[in-house]
Motif scaffolding. Structure first.
Motif, PDB file in Angstrom:
ATOM      1  N   THR A   1       0.843  -1.190   0.000  1.00 20.02           N
ATOM      2  CA  THR A   1       0.000   0.000   0.000  1.00 20.02           C
ATOM      3  C   THR A   1       0.880   1.243   0.000  1.00 20.02           C
ATOM      4  O   THR A   1       0.606   2.215  -0.697  1.00 20.02           O
ATOM      5  N   SER A   2       1.945   1.208   0.787  1.00 19.91           N
ATOM      6  CA  SER A   2       2.944   2.279   0.779  1.00 19.91           C
ATOM      7  C   SER A   2       4.261   1.716   1.284  1.00 19.91           C
ATOM      8  O   SER A   2       4.326   0.585   1.750  1.00 19.91           O
ATOM      9  N   GLY A   3       5.297   2.515   1.179  1.00 21.64           N
ATOM     10  CA  GLY A   3       6.624   2.057   1.542  1.00 21.64           C
ATOM     11  C   GLY A   3       7.312   1.462   0.335  1.00 21.64           C
ATOM     12  O   GLY A   3       6.793   1.506  -0.782  1.00 21.64           O
ATOM     13  N   SER A   4       8.495   0.897   0.559  1.00 20.90           N
ATOM     14  CA  SER A   4       9.254   0.392  -0.579  1.00 20.90           C
ATOM     15  C   SER A   4       9.972  -0.905  -0.261  1.00 20.90           C
ATOM     16  O   SER A   4      10.276  -1.209   0.888  1.00 20.90           O
ATOM     17  N   VAL A   5      10.213  -1.658  -1.336  1.00 23.82           N
ATOM     18  CA  VAL A   5      11.023  -2.869  -1.296  1.00 23.82           C
ATOM     19  C   VAL A   5      12.169  -2.645  -2.278  1.00 23.82           C
ATOM     20  O   VAL A   5      11.927  -2.298  -3.439  1.00 23.82           O
ATOM     21  N   SER A   6      13.397  -2.836  -1.811  1.00 25.88           N
ATOM     22  CA  SER A   6      14.572  -2.709  -2.673  1.00 25.88           C
ATOM     23  C   SER A   6      15.323  -4.028  -2.674  1.00 25.88           C
ATOM     24  O   SER A   6      15.501  -4.652  -1.628  1.00 25.88           O
TER      25      SER A   6
END
Length: 90
Positions: A58-63
């Motif tokens: 929904t929000s935030g990030s995956v790297s």
């Protein structure tokens, strides 16, 4: 290698919102083994779906390997799943 920043996953059903993941910050470096444990309904599978790029947060990030996965194509995500990850769902 794998990092999340303020990862949030919320499911919406009509007017009901269920926030399953709340601001998850996680770092896993190359060669590390990680076990995710918790009671039923705690969000373990939801987290794995986010980390494996099977679902979008929904929000935030995956790297992964320093690359933000937010704008990756479905083919790029599939390639990462085939060549980078190894895990077993219950």
């Amino acid at each position: 290698m794998l990092h999340t920043k303020n990862l949030v996953k919320t499911y919406v059903n009509g007017t009901l919102e269920t926030k399953v993941l709340r601001d998850i910050n996680l770092s896993v470096e190359a060669g590390e083994f990680v076990a995710i444990m918790g009671r039923s309904g705690a969000g373990k599978s939801t987290l794995l779906y986010q980390l494996s790029l099977l679902d979008n947060p929904t929000s935030g990030s995956v790297s992964i390997n320093g690359i933000n996965t937010e704008r990756m194509s479905a083919e790029e995500k599939s390639n990462i799943r085939l060549n980078t990850f190894g895990y077993v769902f219950q």
